[in-house]
Scaffold this motif. Structure first.
Motif, PDB file in Angstrom:
ATOM      1  N   GLU A  32       0.829  -1.213   0.000  1.00  0.00           N
ATOM      2  CA  GLU A  32       0.000   0.000   0.000  1.00  0.00           C
ATOM      3  C   GLU A  32       0.861   1.259   0.000  1.00  0.00           C
ATOM      4  OE1 GLU A  32      -3.850  -1.516   2.652  1.00  0.00           O
ATOM      5  OE2 GLU A  32      -2.148  -0.560   3.659  1.00  0.00           O
ATOM      6  N   SER A  33       1.896   1.250   0.806  1.00  0.00           N
ATOM      7  CA  SER A  33       2.772   2.419   0.912  1.00  0.00           C
ATOM      8  C   SER A  33       3.433   2.733  -0.432  1.00  0.00           C
ATOM      9  CB  SER A  33       3.849   2.183   1.968  1.00  0.00           C
ATOM     10  OG  SER A  33       3.267   1.953   3.217  1.00  0.00           O
ATOM     11  N   ASP A  34       3.909   1.699  -1.089  1.00  0.00           N
ATOM     12  CA  ASP A  34       4.529   1.882  -2.398  1.00  0.00           C
ATOM     13  C   ASP A  34       3.520   2.444  -3.396  1.00  0.00           C
ATOM     14  OD1 ASP A  34       6.793   1.352  -4.345  1.00  0.00           O
ATOM     15  OD2 ASP A  34       5.179   0.135  -5.224  1.00  0.00           O
ATOM     16  N   ARG A  35       2.315   1.904  -3.408  1.00  0.00           N
ATOM     17  CA  ARG A  35       1.280   2.365  -4.347  1.00  0.00           C
ATOM     18  C   ARG A  35       0.918   3.823  -4.093  1.00  0.00           C
ATOM     19  NH1 ARG A  35      -3.597  -1.466  -4.582  1.00  0.00           N
ATOM     20  NH2 ARG A  35      -3.924  -0.425  -6.569  1.00  0.00           N
ATOM     21  N   MET A  36       0.812   4.200  -2.830  1.00  0.00           N
ATOM     22  CA  MET A  36       0.445   5.584  -2.529  1.00  0.00           C
ATOM     23  C   MET A  36       1.608   6.528  -2.818  1.00  0.00           C
ATOM     24  SD  MET A  36      -2.570   4.950  -2.124  1.00  0.00           S
ATOM     25  CE  MET A  36      -3.419   6.429  -1.627  1.00  0.00           C
ATOM     26  N   GLY A  37       2.822   6.052  -2.674  1.00  0.00           N
ATOM     27  CA  GLY A  37       3.980   6.850  -3.073  1.00  0.00           C
ATOM     28  C   GLY A  37       3.972   7.116  -4.566  1.00  0.00           C
ATOM     29  N   ARG A  38       3.623   6.093  -5.340  1.00  0.00           N
ATOM     30  CA  ARG A  38       3.531   6.278  -6.787  1.00  0.00           C
ATOM     31  C   ARG A  38       2.413   7.248  -7.139  1.00  0.00           C
ATOM     32  NH1 ARG A  38       2.503   0.978  -8.967  1.00  0.00           N
ATOM     33  NH2 ARG A  38       2.676   0.048  -6.921  1.00  0.00           N
ATOM     34  N   LEU A  39       1.308   7.188  -6.402  1.00  0.00           N
ATOM     35  CA  LEU A  39       0.213   8.134  -6.632  1.00  0.00           C
ATOM     36  C   LEU A  39       0.663   9.565  -6.341  1.00  0.00           C
ATOM     37  CD1 LEU A  39      -2.744   8.858  -7.210  1.00  0.00           C
ATOM     38  CD2 LEU A  39      -3.204   8.429  -4.789  1.00  0.00           C
ATOM     39  N   LEU A  40       1.374   9.766  -5.239  1.00  0.00           N
ATOM     40  CA  LEU A  40       1.886  11.112  -4.932  1.00  0.00           C
ATOM     41  C   LEU A  40       2.773  11.624  -6.067  1.00  0.00           C
ATOM     42  CD1 LEU A  40       2.628  10.662  -1.139  1.00  0.00           C
ATOM     43  CD2 LEU A  40       1.134  12.424  -2.125  1.00  0.00           C
ATOM     44  N   ALA A  41       3.570  10.736  -6.635  1.00  0.00           N
ATOM     45  CA  ALA A  41       4.435  11.133  -7.750  1.00  0.00           C
ATOM     46  C   ALA A  41       3.608  11.509  -8.977  1.00  0.00           C
ATOM     47  CB  ALA A  41       5.416  10.011  -8.082  1.00  0.00           C
ATOM     48  N   VAL A  42       2.596  10.698  -9.299  1.00  0.00           N
ATOM     49  CA  VAL A  42       1.731  10.981 -10.451  1.00  0.00           C
ATOM     50  C   VAL A  42       1.014  12.319 -10.271  1.00  0.00           C
ATOM     51  CG1 VAL A  42      -0.401  10.234 -11.600  1.00  0.00           C
ATOM     52  CG2 VAL A  42       1.415   8.594 -11.156  1.00  0.00           C
ATOM     53  N   CYS A  43       0.609  12.606  -9.040  1.00  0.00           N
ATOM     54  CA  CYS A  43      -0.104  13.858  -8.745  1.00  0.00           C
ATOM     55  C   CYS A  43       0.852  15.029  -8.581  1.00  0.00           C
ATOM     56  CB  CYS A  43      -0.935  13.695  -7.480  1.00  0.00           C
ATOM     57  SG  CYS A  43      -2.274  12.509  -7.661  1.00  0.00           S
ATOM     58  N   ASP A  44       2.137  14.780  -8.756  1.00  0.00           N
ATOM     59  CA  ASP A  44       3.168  15.805  -8.624  1.00  0.00           C
ATOM     60  C   ASP A  44       3.120  16.483  -7.251  1.00  0.00           C
ATOM     61  OD1 ASP A  44       5.427  17.025  -9.671  1.00  0.00           O
ATOM     62  OD2 ASP A  44       4.291  18.763 -10.388  1.00  0.00           O
ATOM     63  N   ALA A  45       2.812  15.698  -6.235  1.00  0.00           N
ATOM     64  CA  ALA A  45       2.806  16.203  -4.867  1.00  0.00           C
ATOM     65  C   ALA A  45       4.248  16.262  -4.382  1.00  0.00           C
ATOM     66  CB  ALA A  45       1.979  15.300  -3.974  1.00  0.00           C
ATOM     67  N   GLN A  46       4.714  17.446  -4.130  1.00  0.00           N
ATOM     68  CA  GLN A  46       6.081  17.631  -3.667  1.00  0.00           C
ATOM     69  C   GLN A  46       6.066  18.393  -2.352  1.00  0.00           C
ATOM     70  OE1 GLN A  46       8.233  19.441  -6.890  1.00  0.00           O
ATOM     71  NE2 GLN A  46       8.177  17.590  -8.105  1.00  0.00           N
ATOM     72  N   PRO A  47       5.950  17.656  -1.246  1.00  0.00           N
ATOM     73  CA  PRO A  47       5.879  18.333   0.041  1.00  0.00           C
ATOM     74  C   PRO A  47       7.197  19.027   0.389  1.00  0.00           C
ATOM     75  CG  PRO A  47       6.033  15.968   0.352  1.00  0.00           C
ATOM     76  CD  PRO A  47       5.876  16.211  -1.121  1.00  0.00           C
ATOM     77  N   ASP A  48       7.066  20.168   1.056  1.00  0.00           N
ATOM     78  CA  ASP A  48       8.242  20.864   1.587  1.00  0.00           C
ATOM     79  C   ASP A  48       8.636  20.255   2.926  1.00  0.00           C
ATOM     80  OD1 ASP A  48       8.226  22.917  -0.471  1.00  0.00           O
ATOM     81  OD2 ASP A  48       6.457  23.715   0.539  1.00  0.00           O
ATOM     82  N   LEU A  49       7.609  19.784   3.639  1.00  0.00           N
ATOM     83  CA  LEU A  49       7.809  19.237   4.974  1.00  0.00           C
ATOM     84  C   LEU A  49       6.994  17.955   5.104  1.00  0.00           C
ATOM     85  CD1 LEU A  49       8.779  19.491   7.963  1.00  0.00           C
ATOM     86  CD2 LEU A  49       6.703  20.852   8.376  1.00  0.00           C
ATOM     87  N   ILE A  50       7.612  16.942   5.707  1.00  0.00           N
ATOM     88  CA  ILE A  50       6.913  15.694   6.005  1.00  0.00           C
ATOM     89  C   ILE A  50       6.938  15.524   7.516  1.00  0.00           C
ATOM     90  CG2 ILE A  50       6.886  13.196   5.719  1.00  0.00           C
ATOM     91  CD1 ILE A  50       8.377  13.670   3.027  1.00  0.00           C
ATOM     92  N   LEU A  51       5.740  15.409   8.087  1.00  0.00           N
ATOM     93  CA  LEU A  51       5.579  15.143   9.513  1.00  0.00           C
ATOM     94  C   LEU A  51       5.097  13.712   9.656  1.00  0.00           C
ATOM     95  CD1 LEU A  51       3.694  18.419  10.505  1.00  0.00           C
ATOM     96  CD2 LEU A  51       6.111  17.892  10.898  1.00  0.00           C
ATOM     97  N   CYS A  52       5.736  12.953  10.536  1.00  0.00           N
ATOM     98  CA  CYS A  52       5.404  11.533  10.657  1.00  0.00           C
ATOM     99  C   CYS A  52       5.306  11.141  12.119  1.00  0.00           C
ATOM    100  CB  CYS A  52       6.481  10.701   9.961  1.00  0.00           C
ATOM    101  SG  CYS A  52       6.146   8.922   9.914  1.00  0.00           S
ATOM    102  N   SER A  53       4.310  10.337  12.429  1.00  0.00           N
ATOM    103  CA  SER A  53       4.181   9.744  13.755  1.00  0.00           C
ATOM    104  C   SER A  53       5.427   8.916  14.055  1.00  0.00           C
ATOM    105  CB  SER A  53       2.942   8.850  13.775  1.00  0.00           C
ATOM    106  OG  SER A  53       2.990   7.927  14.847  1.00  0.00           O
ATOM    107  N   SER A  54       5.733   8.811  15.327  1.00  0.00           N
ATOM    108  CA  SER A  54       6.888   8.005  15.735  1.00  0.00           C
ATOM    109  C   SER A  54       6.585   6.504  15.756  1.00  0.00           C
ATOM    110  CB  SER A  54       7.366   8.451  17.121  1.00  0.00           C
ATOM    111  OG  SER A  54       6.326   8.310  18.066  1.00  0.00           O
ATOM    112  N   ALA A  55       5.345   6.113  15.505  1.00  0.00           N
ATOM    113  CA  ALA A  55       4.997   4.687  15.485  1.00  0.00           C
ATOM    114  C   ALA A  55       5.733   3.969  14.353  1.00  0.00           C
ATOM    115  CB  ALA A  55       3.488   4.512  15.315  1.00  0.00           C
TER     116      ALA A  55
END
Length: 180
Positions: A32-55
């Motif tokens: 799932e993570s890989d697929r959603m990463g590819r979707l972000l790339a297709v949508c040209d989503a280029q975050p300036d900042l990534i915030l992630c839970s410590s889990a």
């Protein structure tokens, strides 16, 4: 204008020997993570900042997404984002520097689903339909706001432009084309 991408972590293993925060991704979660990463790339989503839970499952989800992202970004793993409540998430987002116009936040439900609903004053028909149905593991919501300062983030100020789920990406692509 600022953009917020909310990504729920991928499917975690059912492993009673681990504390909740230590649960790793299941094989399905890695996919799932890989697929959603590819979707972000297709949508040209280029975050300036990534915030992630410590889990662990959130950090592994992010690891599956990162190879697909372009551009330059900062990554911050935050203990406060290991939460199921929206208040700490709002607090983290309101502290984002104004220079960061696009943020990807990797976290947990029900916080992300509630936050998506609270922030979205309106949205594309397909995204709103999906939000009314479910916000499953590795769901990706994208919300746009007509302000430039994260400190003013309050409910009902955004437009939900995308809510994609891994199991329905083909359908999502069709809905996205129709909603344009």
């Amino acid at each position: 204008m600022v953009t917020l991408h909310l990504l729920r972590h991928g499917k975690a293993k059912s492993a009673p020997e681990f504390a909740d925060i230590e649960l790793p991704l299941a094989e399905r979660g890695r996919s799932e993570s890989d697929r959603m990463g590819r979707l972000l790339a297709v949508c040209d989503a280029q975050p300036d900042l990534i915030l992630c839970s410590s889990a662990q499952r959130a950090r592994e989800t992010l690891a599956g997404v990162l190879p697909h992202l372009g551009g330059t970004y900062r990554v911050k793993v935050e203990e406060q984002l290991y939460t199921f409540d929206t208040a700490p998430v709002y607090d983290q987002l309101r502290q984002v520097p104004q220079a960061e116009s696009s943020v990807l936040l990797v976290g947990h439900n029900p916080a992300l689903e509630i936050l998506t609903a609270e922030l979205s004053a309106d949205g594309t028909p397909s995204a709103l339909r999906q939000l009314a149905i479910e916000f499953p593991t590795c769901a990706l919501a994208t919300i746009e706001f007509n302000f430039e300062d994260w400190a003013v983030l309050v409910p009902q100020t955004g437009r939900l432009i995308r809510l994609a789920i891994p199991d329905a990406l083909d359908q999502w692509y069709c809905n996205e084309a129709r909603d344009r």
